[in-house]
Scaffold this active site. Structure first.
Site, PDB file in Angstrom:
ATOM      1  N   ASP A 186     -11.410  -6.002   6.726  1.00  6.38           N
ATOM      2  CA  ASP A 186     -10.348  -5.124   6.238  1.00  6.38           C
ATOM      3  C   ASP A 186     -10.832  -4.354   5.004  1.00  6.38           C
ATOM      4  O   ASP A 186     -10.708  -3.125   4.963  1.00  6.38           O
ATOM      5  CB  ASP A 186      -9.084  -5.923   5.922  1.00  6.38           C
ATOM      6  CG  ASP A 186      -7.967  -5.041   5.412  1.00  6.38           C
ATOM      7  OD1 ASP A 186      -7.318  -4.372   6.239  1.00  6.38           O
ATOM      8  OD2 ASP A 186      -7.751  -5.004   4.184  1.00  6.38           O
ATOM      9  N   SER A 210      11.117  -0.154   8.636  1.00  3.83           N
ATOM     10  CA  SER A 210      10.412  -1.346   8.183  1.00  3.83           C
ATOM     11  C   SER A 210      11.351  -2.541   8.308  1.00  3.83           C
ATOM     12  O   SER A 210      12.556  -2.413   8.089  1.00  3.83           O
ATOM     13  CB  SER A 210       9.954  -1.180   6.734  1.00  3.83           C
ATOM     14  OG  SER A 210       9.151  -2.254   6.314  1.00  3.83           O
ATOM     15  N   ARG A 211      10.780  -3.685   8.640  1.00  4.62           N
ATOM     16  CA  ARG A 211      11.608  -4.891   8.765  1.00  4.62           C
ATOM     17  C   ARG A 211      12.222  -5.292   7.428  1.00  4.62           C
ATOM     18  O   ARG A 211      13.342  -5.788   7.374  1.00  4.62           O
ATOM     19  CB  ARG A 211      10.772  -6.049   9.315  1.00  4.62           C
ATOM     20  CG  ARG A 211      10.405  -5.908  10.779  1.00  4.62           C
ATOM     21  CD  ARG A 211       9.673  -7.142  11.260  1.00  4.62           C
ATOM     22  NE  ARG A 211       8.445  -7.371  10.499  1.00  4.62           N
ATOM     23  CZ  ARG A 211       7.660  -8.445  10.656  1.00  4.62           C
ATOM     24  NH1 ARG A 211       7.995  -9.384  11.521  1.00  4.62           N
ATOM     25  NH2 ARG A 211       6.562  -8.570   9.925  1.00  4.62           N
ATOM     26  N   LYS A 262      -5.905   2.811   7.638  1.00  3.19           N
ATOM     27  CA  LYS A 262      -7.132   2.177   8.106  1.00  3.19           C
ATOM     28  C   LYS A 262      -6.915   0.668   8.246  1.00  3.19           C
ATOM     29  O   LYS A 262      -6.112   0.087   7.485  1.00  3.19           O
ATOM     30  CB  LYS A 262      -8.310   2.495   7.179  1.00  3.19           C
ATOM     31  CG  LYS A 262      -8.180   1.898   5.767  1.00  3.19           C
ATOM     32  CD  LYS A 262      -8.734   0.489   5.704  1.00  3.19           C
ATOM     33  CE  LYS A 262      -8.421  -0.174   4.392  1.00  3.19           C
ATOM     34  NZ  LYS A 262      -8.812  -1.589   4.362  1.00  3.19           N
ATOM     35  N   ILE A 319       0.830  -1.206   0.000  1.00  5.43           N
ATOM     36  CA  ILE A 319       0.000   0.000   0.000  1.00  5.43           C
ATOM     37  C   ILE A 319       0.865   1.256   0.000  1.00  5.43           C
ATOM     38  O   ILE A 319       0.502   2.278  -0.595  1.00  5.43           O
ATOM     39  CB  ILE A 319      -0.985  -0.007   1.188  1.00  5.43           C
ATOM     40  CG1 ILE A 319      -2.046   1.092   1.018  1.00  5.43           C
ATOM     41  CG2 ILE A 319      -0.249   0.156   2.513  1.00  5.43           C
ATOM     42  CD1 ILE A 319      -2.975   0.870  -0.138  1.00  5.43           C
TER      43      ILE A 319
END
Length: 308
Positions: free
Chosen positions: A168, A36-37, A90, A14
């Site tokens: 979701d 971020s991993r 969201k 996203i």
């Protein structure tokens, strides 16, 4: 006002598809870091954790949190504690209580918290709201059906407790319905279908009404293949209104009334910049509250196992 130094936490699909292009086109923001991993953004300083990022880049003004909702509260709390404005993808969190706590923390620190609902910014949503405000509605039918294997491949978190499952995408429909209906509706019954090997539902059937007994029926399903369905149909005294393609098009009695190119995330970042500039927050929890009500009130139906 100089550009807002922005960081992103959780660099995934996203972010690459929506956040990065929208940020690049918005002069109010300058992307300065990511945490971020696995994911990174070319040319931008990257860190493995939000703690490392906040320590290394004190000039960050705001943070967009794009990781799964089960992990968002801790990151949001750290960002607010460090004096950063926060954009929540969201759904804004895994529970209502944690988002309420974040809202109180942001207010105490005079920071902006944005619970973003991208589908509310779909092109035809405001036109649908105006149409419904000018007539009497007799019923509403929501059909939100898509292929989870296409949109969320290999995303195990979405089937875990707190991942929301079919809610979701379904919460996108609820974010539109709660925005366009003249009066608030509330859940009266629900059936949630859980694959026998998952902790989150793959389908949901929801019945709502408002204080005037307006019936609102919503069907969410993640098993649809072929053409995807994201429609809200309202029967009214002025005719049948269809808000289709996730809010992109508005038709009345079969005649197309409104259609424009999608700019949902561009509008989200415009709104985020706006509330930062005026020192406000924007935290509407009504879509998430409906999801919570569905889990509270819904009957549980076990269906066949799901394998990606």
């Amino acid at each position: 006002m100089s550009a807002i130094n922005l960081a992103i936490v959780g660099v995934g699909k996203i972010v690459n598809d929506q956040h990065l292009p929208s940020i690049a086109r918005n002069p109010d923001f300058k992307l300065v870091a990511t945490a971020s991993r696995n994911g990174t953004v070319e040319g931008i300083d990257a860190y493995k954790t939000i703690d490392a990022m906040l320590e290394a880049v004190p000039a960050i003004d705001a943070v967009s949190l794009c990781m799964p909702p089960q992990f968002r509260y801790e990151a949001a709390h750290k960002a607010l504690a460090a004096g950063k404005h926060v954009f929540l993808e969201k759904p804004p969190g895994a529970t209502l209580s944690e988002v309420a706590d974040l809202e109180a923390t942001a207010a105490a620190k005079r920071l902006s918290l944005f619970a973003s609902w991208h589908s509310r910014y779909a092109p035809a949503v405001e036109a649908a709201k105006a149409f419904l405000a000018a007539t009497r509605i007799t019923s509403v039918q929501v059909n939100w059906k898509e292929d989870v294997r296409h949109w969320h491949p290999n995303q195990a978190w979405i089937w875990q407790a707190g991942g929301l499952g079919v809610f979701d995408p379904g919460i996108n429909a609820l974010s539109i319905v709660t925005h366009i209906l003249p009066r608030a509706a509330f859940l009266t019954s629900a059936t949630l279908e859980f694959p026998e090997n998952c902790d989150a539902p793959i389908a949901a059937d929801l019945q709502f009404k408002d204080a005037d007994n307006l019936p609102v029926h919503a069907v969410f399903d993640w098993r649809q293949t072929g053409k995807q369905t994201w429609d809200i149909v309202a029967e009214t005294e002025a005719g049948t209104m269809v808000l289709s393609e996730g809010g992109a098009k508005l038709s009345v009695n079969g005649e197309l009334k409104f259609a424009e190119p999608e700019q949902e995330y561009a509008q989200l970042y415009c709104r985020f910049a706006e509330i930062i500039k005026v020192g406000q927050s924007d935290v509407d929890l009504s879509p998430l509250r409906h999801v919570a009500d569905a889990f509270l009130l819904g009957k549980r139906k076990i269906v066949e196992a799901f394998y990606d």
